[in-house]
Scaffold this motif. Structure first.
Motif, PDB file in Angstrom:
ATOM      1  N   PRO A 163       0.733  -1.017   0.007  1.00 38.22           N
ATOM      2  CA  PRO A 163       0.047  -0.040  -0.106  1.00 38.22           C
ATOM      3  C   PRO A 163       1.059   1.230   0.043  1.00 38.22           C
ATOM      4  CG  PRO A 163      -0.523  -1.545   1.742  1.00 38.22           C
ATOM      5  CD  PRO A 163       0.655  -2.165   1.233  1.00 38.22           C
ATOM      6  N   GLY A 164       0.316   2.214  -0.466  1.00 38.92           N
ATOM      7  CA  GLY A 164       1.053   3.703  -0.336  1.00 38.92           C
ATOM      8  C   GLY A 164       1.276   4.166   0.993  1.00 38.92           C
ATOM      9  N   ARG A 165       2.475   4.761   1.247  1.00 38.44           N
ATOM     10  CA  ARG A 165       2.885   5.291   2.290  1.00 38.44           C
ATOM     11  C   ARG A 165       3.146   6.670   2.519  1.00 38.44           C
ATOM     12  NH1 ARG A 165       5.413   1.428   6.115  1.00 38.44           N
ATOM     13  NH2 ARG A 165       5.040  -0.928   5.434  1.00 38.44           N
ATOM     14  N   LEU A 166       3.093   7.207   3.620  1.00 41.97           N
ATOM     15  CA  LEU A 166       3.557   8.711   3.869  1.00 41.97           C
ATOM     16  C   LEU A 166       4.581   8.360   5.028  1.00 41.97           C
ATOM     17  CD1 LEU A 166       3.589  11.592   3.442  1.00 41.97           C
ATOM     18  CD2 LEU A 166       1.887  11.871   4.763  1.00 41.97           C
ATOM     19  N   VAL A 217      -1.964  17.331   4.794  1.00 42.78           N
ATOM     20  CA  VAL A 217      -1.613  17.291   6.378  1.00 42.78           C
ATOM     21  C   VAL A 217      -0.095  18.032   6.265  1.00 42.78           C
ATOM     22  CG1 VAL A 217      -2.895  15.165   6.732  1.00 42.78           C
ATOM     23  CG2 VAL A 217      -0.342  15.079   6.387  1.00 42.78           C
ATOM     24  N   GLY A 218       0.602  18.370   5.506  1.00 42.46           N
ATOM     25  CA  GLY A 218       2.006  18.696   5.573  1.00 42.46           C
ATOM     26  C   GLY A 218       2.117  20.033   6.445  1.00 42.46           C
ATOM     27  N   GLU A 219       1.160  20.892   6.299  1.00 41.69           N
ATOM     28  CA  GLU A 219       1.057  22.252   6.908  1.00 41.69           C
ATOM     29  C   GLU A 219       0.981  22.159   8.568  1.00 41.69           C
ATOM     30  OE1 GLU A 219      -2.708  24.592   6.550  1.00 41.69           O
ATOM     31  OE2 GLU A 219      -3.229  23.265   5.201  1.00 41.69           O
ATOM     32  N   TYR A 220       0.396  21.040   8.888  1.00 48.64           N
ATOM     33  CA  TYR A 220       0.080  20.849  10.261  1.00 48.64           C
ATOM     34  C   TYR A 220       1.427  19.881  10.950  1.00 48.64           C
ATOM     35  CZ  TYR A 220      -4.762  21.457   8.759  1.00 48.64           C
ATOM     36  OH  TYR A 220      -5.715  22.173   8.277  1.00 48.64           O
ATOM     37  N   LEU A 221       2.308  19.558  10.262  1.00 47.17           N
ATOM     38  CA  LEU A 221       3.301  18.714  10.602  1.00 47.17           C
ATOM     39  C   LEU A 221       4.724  19.266  10.335  1.00 47.17           C
ATOM     40  CD1 LEU A 221       2.495  14.969   9.783  1.00 47.17           C
ATOM     41  CD2 LEU A 221       2.674  15.934  12.350  1.00 47.17           C
ATOM     42  N   PRO A 222       5.337  20.084  11.498  1.00 49.07           N
ATOM     43  CA  PRO A 222       6.667  20.540  11.128  1.00 49.07           C
ATOM     44  C   PRO A 222       7.831  19.353  10.998  1.00 49.07           C
ATOM     45  CG  PRO A 222       6.272  20.578  13.674  1.00 49.07           C
ATOM     46  CD  PRO A 222       4.979  20.016  12.750  1.00 49.07           C
ATOM     47  N   ALA A 223       7.843  18.791   9.762  1.00 47.86           N
ATOM     48  CA  ALA A 223       8.471  17.454   9.807  1.00 47.86           C
ATOM     49  C   ALA A 223       9.110  17.408   8.347  1.00 47.86           C
ATOM     50  CB  ALA A 223       7.782  16.277  10.217  1.00 47.86           C
ATOM     51  N   GLU A 224       9.654  16.598   8.035  1.00 48.77           N
ATOM     52  CA  GLU A 224      10.013  16.175   6.410  1.00 48.77           C
ATOM     53  C   GLU A 224       9.059  14.937   6.221  1.00 48.77           C
ATOM     54  OE1 GLU A 224      13.568  14.103   3.972  1.00 48.77           O
ATOM     55  OE2 GLU A 224      13.846  14.056   6.319  1.00 48.77           O
ATOM     56  N   LEU A 225       8.505  14.946   5.340  1.00 49.54           N
ATOM     57  CA  LEU A 225       7.518  14.050   4.720  1.00 49.54           C
ATOM     58  C   LEU A 225       8.045  13.535   3.328  1.00 49.54           C
ATOM     59  CD1 LEU A 225       5.785  16.582   6.241  1.00 49.54           C
ATOM     60  CD2 LEU A 225       3.956  14.739   6.191  1.00 49.54           C
ATOM     61  N   ARG A 226       7.657  12.354   3.101  1.00 41.38           N
ATOM     62  CA  ARG A 226       8.300  11.590   1.636  1.00 41.38           C
ATOM     63  C   ARG A 226       7.321  10.297   1.397  1.00 41.38           C
ATOM     64  NH1 ARG A 226      10.627  15.359   1.117  1.00 41.38           N
ATOM     65  NH2 ARG A 226      12.906  15.567   0.690  1.00 41.38           N
ATOM     66  N   CYS A 227       6.937  10.470   0.391  1.00 37.16           N
ATOM     67  CA  CYS A 227       5.851   9.458  -0.144  1.00 37.16           C
ATOM     68  C   CYS A 227       6.502   8.256  -0.527  1.00 37.16           C
ATOM     69  CB  CYS A 227       4.813   9.975  -1.044  1.00 37.16           C
ATOM     70  SG  CYS A 227       3.869  11.322  -0.571  1.00 37.16           S
ATOM     71  N   VAL A 228       5.805   6.969  -0.440  1.00 36.82           N
ATOM     72  CA  VAL A 228       6.129   5.801  -1.238  1.00 36.82           C
ATOM     73  C   VAL A 228       4.867   5.240  -1.739  1.00 36.82           C
ATOM     74  CG1 VAL A 228       6.772   3.386  -0.989  1.00 36.82           C
ATOM     75  CG2 VAL A 228       7.704   5.026   0.669  1.00 36.82           C
ATOM     76  N   VAL A 229       4.742   5.388  -3.324  1.00 36.96           N
ATOM     77  CA  VAL A 229       3.799   5.053  -4.186  1.00 36.96           C
ATOM     78  C   VAL A 229       3.893   3.768  -4.827  1.00 36.96           C
ATOM     79  CG1 VAL A 229       2.245   5.890  -6.124  1.00 36.96           C
ATOM     80  CG2 VAL A 229       3.454   7.501  -4.387  1.00 36.96           C
ATOM     81  N   SER A 230       3.149   2.587  -4.794  1.00 36.43           N
ATOM     82  CA  SER A 230       3.418   1.411  -5.263  1.00 36.43           C
ATOM     83  C   SER A 230       2.802   1.508  -6.570  1.00 36.43           C
ATOM     84  CB  SER A 230       2.479   0.354  -4.326  1.00 36.43           C
ATOM     85  OG  SER A 230       1.202   0.758  -4.421  1.00 36.43           O
TER      86      SER A 230
END
Length: 230
Positions: A163-166, A217-230
């Motif tokens: 499944p896709g991941r964030l 949700v990126g604006e709510y998380l002061p974090a680095e975010l990366r997607c995994v798309v299957s």
């Protein structure tokens, strides 16, 4: 004492919350054993757990299995855990508590074609995520360079097939779940998988688009975010 292979690199209130979360995690793992323990933090942001009691050996082994362990000396051809510190055209650098870091050359990543930066994007690797590696130890009598461990390569390939991941860093599992729910995405993910203390993987439902979730949700998380798309 066990030094856990997960880093605590946030500051202020977030640091206090992360330490509280770590104490809870450690308690969940070894709280039923006949031990007393104290959670501390090294100068390099790796947490340490000092354990005493009749079940101390068992407790240390449980924590090693759950988190991985940072050890003072590495042996060639043995598998260890390091945190994903940096990347460049030459490969990845992992922090395994050895000062200068452990370099994994690009041709030892074992994750298919592309530059290290492209591989990082493909597999959604956020900074500080724990990764298993085999120490080459050329400077310590080993035969060659360090490489990603086979079980780590298999895990990352499974990410790209499933499944896709964030993937998220700089937040505890509880903080990520609370943010997703508060932003109205409670039905858009299956679970939040803990990768490290402050690194999480949001496993999306089949009809959820990870890049769309990131945008929401990126604006709510002061974090680095990366997607995994299957």
């Amino acid at each position: 004492m066990v030094v856990l292979a997960t880093k605590l690199y946030v500051d202020g209130d977030a640091r206090d919350r992360a330490l509280d979360s770590l104490r809870s995690l450690v308690g969940n793992e070894i709280g039923d054993l006949d031990v007393s323990y104290e959670v501390g933090l090294r100068h390099d942001d790796f947490p340490s757990v000092t354990i005493e009691g009749d079940d101390a050996v068992v407790a240390r082994n449980v924590l090693r299995e759950e988190f991985g362990e940072i050890v003072p000396d590495l042996e060639p051809d043995e598998t260890y855990v390091g945190t994903f510190e940096s990347w460049d055209d030459e490969g990845f650098v992992l922090d395994a508590g050895q000062g200068d870091g452990i370099r994994i050359p690009a041709d030892e990543l074992g994750l298919g074609p592309g530059s290290p930066a492209q591989i990082r994007e493909r597999y959604g690797l956020v900074q500080h995520v724990p990764l298993r590696f085999v120490y080459g130890g050329a400077a310590d009598g080993g035969d060659g360079p360090s490489r990603l461990a086979d079980e780590e390569i298999d895990r990352l390939y499974e990410w790209s097939r499933g499944p896709g991941r964030l993937n998220v860093n700089s937040a505890t599992r509880a903080e990520v779940r609370a943010t997703l729910n508060r932003a109205g995405h409670a039905q858009d993910y299956v679970t939040v998988e803990r990768l490290g203390l402050l690194e999480q993987s949001v496993i999306c439902t089949d009809d959820t688009d990870p890049p769309g979730l990131l945008a929401s949700v990126g604006e709510y998380l002061p974090a680095e975010l990366r997607c995994v798309v299957s």
